[in-house]
Design a protein around this motif. Sequence first.
Motif, PDB file in Angstrom:
ATOM      1  N   ASN A  16      39.174  88.283  19.720  1.00  0.00           N
ATOM      2  CA  ASN A  16      38.084  87.990  18.783  1.00  0.00           C
ATOM      3  C   ASN A  16      37.158  86.910  19.338  1.00  0.00           C
ATOM      4  O   ASN A  16      35.928  87.013  19.232  1.00  0.00           O
ATOM      5  CB  ASN A  16      38.654  87.532  17.436  1.00  0.00           C
TER       6      ASN A  16
ATOM      7  N   GLN B 126      33.159  87.422  20.128  1.00  0.00           N
ATOM      8  CA  GLN B 126      32.155  86.597  19.455  1.00  0.00           C
ATOM      9  C   GLN B 126      31.341  85.792  20.463  1.00  0.00           C
ATOM     10  O   GLN B 126      30.116  85.658  20.323  1.00  0.00           O
ATOM     11  CB  GLN B 126      32.838  85.669  18.449  1.00  0.00           C
ATOM     12  N   LEU B 127      32.013  85.240  21.470  1.00  0.00           N
ATOM     13  CA  LEU B 127      31.301  84.475  22.497  1.00  0.00           C
ATOM     14  C   LEU B 127      30.303  85.360  23.236  1.00  0.00           C
ATOM     15  O   LEU B 127      29.145  84.971  23.459  1.00  0.00           O
ATOM     16  CB  LEU B 127      32.300  83.870  23.484  1.00  0.00           C
TER      17      LEU B 127
ATOM     18  N   HIS C 167      28.875  88.179  22.262  1.00  0.00           N
ATOM     19  CA  HIS C 167      27.759  88.563  21.396  1.00  0.00           C
ATOM     20  C   HIS C 167      26.802  87.399  21.181  1.00  0.00           C
ATOM     21  O   HIS C 167      25.573  87.595  21.101  1.00  0.00           O
ATOM     22  CB  HIS C 167      28.292  89.071  20.062  1.00  0.00           C
ATOM     23  N   THR C 168      27.341  86.193  21.092  1.00  0.00           N
ATOM     24  CA  THR C 168      26.476  85.020  20.945  1.00  0.00           C
ATOM     25  C   THR C 168      25.572  84.847  22.162  1.00  0.00           C
ATOM     26  O   THR C 168      24.408  84.437  22.038  1.00  0.00           O
ATOM     27  CB  THR C 168      27.331  83.756  20.740  1.00  0.00           C
ATOM     28  N   LEU C 169      26.098  85.176  23.335  1.00  0.00           N
ATOM     29  CA  LEU C 169      25.326  85.067  24.571  1.00  0.00           C
ATOM     30  C   LEU C 169      24.494  86.308  24.841  1.00  0.00           C
ATOM     31  O   LEU C 169      23.846  86.399  25.892  1.00  0.00           O
ATOM     32  CB  LEU C 169      26.279  84.821  25.756  1.00  0.00           C
ATOM     33  N   GLY C 170      24.516  87.264  23.928  1.00  0.00           N
ATOM     34  CA  GLY C 170      23.726  88.470  24.110  1.00  0.00           C
ATOM     35  C   GLY C 170      24.339  89.467  25.073  1.00  0.00           C
ATOM     36  O   GLY C 170      23.632  90.291  25.668  1.00  0.00           O
TER      37      GLY C 170
END
Length: 655
Positions: A586, A590-591, A593-596
């Motif tokens: 997880n 999440q990391l 997706h945060t960085l695109g």
Amino acid sequence: MPRAQTPALPVPSCDTLPDPATQIYALTPVTPQRHEGLSPTLLAYAMAPVALVILLAFRHWNVVAREPIWIYVVVLVVPMLGSLVANRWYAMAASRPRLHLRVAAAATSVTIVIYLSGWGPVAVGAYAIIAVESIARCGSRAWRVVALWTVVGIACGQVAIGIHWAPSFLPVLQAQSVAALGIVVSLFVIRMVGATGLQKELAEAKLADQALHDPLTGLPNRILLIDRLRQGIARARRSRTPFPVVMFLDLDRFKLVNDSSGHSAGDAVLVQVAERLTAVLRDSDTLARFGGDEFVVTCDEMNDRDLVLAFAQRIMDVFASPFVVAGHSFQLGASIGVAVLDEDDLSLEGLLSDADSAMYFAKTCGGQGKIQVFDKAIRAMARERTTTESDLGYALEHSELVVYYQPVVATETGHVVGVEALLRWQHPTRGLLLPAAFLDLAERTGLIVPIGEWVLSQACQTVRVWNERRGPGEQLALSVNVSARQLAEPDLSRKVKAIVDDSGVTPGSLRLSLEVTETLLPVDQGAATRCLASLHELGIQLAIDDFGTGYASLSYVMDLPITIVKIDQSFVARSGNDPRGEAVVNAVIQLAHTLGLQVVAEGVETDVQLDFLSAAACDYCQGYLFSRPEPATEAGPGTHLDLPALTPRVERVAG
């Protein structure tokens, strides 16, 4: 740095008889030099009649004293033969007393001949001939002995003139003055000949030292190591003692030093390694630099396995503390292979090969910082590795390599959106081989570069054909793995562009992504960044494979032009039944997706794992749950890429 407990090759000398204890490690025993050609005895018998004829001719012309002919015969032949006997005796066993006897016999012969001729004081230059011959045969230090016997010979000749035992064409006082001048000139010439010989010997010794020692560490090199091993084996056979033990060391993580701080720092670390290893060895042991970051230690008189392992562990302990160079600290390790001469294979090459094979097994199978003793099982593996290495080059040229494809599925829809190209080897006798059986050898031998280019070319052409049969919204992306060796190639981006252009597609339409394993990135961050940036400029997507298994920091994800992160299957396997494993997955998703970045989960094998990844919003999945890797003939359109096998999962995931 000081020489590492290894005696240097002695300069050939005649001053002392070589001590066997100090000669045990000499590459060549110190013996009198022998000139090629006719033996001295044959030369003497050939020259004596010629010299006798010349003297008799001079006697007839009153150039020399008119002594009875038999006297000339006796004084010419007898001293010369005596000199030859002394020379042969010296050649049998060189020593200082025998050297004195050899030079004294030659000086006596010269003294009798020149003083019997009546021109003794004038002809003292003949003693220089003795100096040249003796120094050439016995070494530069013989000049002192020649100088001594030259003075003795001239003095005896002058005494013989004074008491009228020897004739002289010069008055006594004039003969003494000429003799005194002759002594000075002769000693000067003899000393110059000795100095010239000494310079030559020092130059030869320096060249020999350079040829037998590593210039960086001062340790014996491979040539001297092999010679000492050969002597140790011969000595063990004669004395019926245990054969020498060979320990082959290969430094772990040394490449990081060169890549991060330069080769000068790497050289400094190698010097420190040599110093530390030398400090823990015995005087009778030999430490040699075999090449690169490889060292070899030979130990005599070790017949107990526990003792050998304890000694190897003592060597391993020198890497416990870091190596500091110019303020930078490097924590290195070593993999050690141990071998003892096998009674079934008494060859020196076999001994070194066994130690190398044990080291290779320790590094590849046991992990870094391991000690491995050679046994027959390792020998079988080494032979198999050698055969595999030989067959691998043949396989590339004769189309034995095959590209398999595994689909990548969109987690939300269940649609196949791409494939990953995976290499297989259809071996003619061993069957289908997975990459683990040969990729490491390909990496070590450099074959991974042409193999990687071939895989990329084949995969591009295959996926281009598949995409031509699919609709505009169903184009497949292609993922191809890049090895560390390929990433180090300075023209990788040019080669990739040429392959993509030759396949008839563009990087954008193909949506090509090169997968770089995370553990390969720290090898040289600067070079990797430049290489990956040039690939990114071509429109190629870049993915980090096996994310989470290496020691790269998160800065790599931010600094490198990465667009895709692939979660390693070891984390995916713990999803659905291990809260800690699920937390890691997880966090990575999440990391990213945060960085695109997009996320691909590898090794999905169960519905539970798929449900968890879907709930965690993982973008893509691949694994045996969807399909095993298959060759192009079974993975193309009309098969599972058209979703017949995935329809139930699509409905469940979409619902």
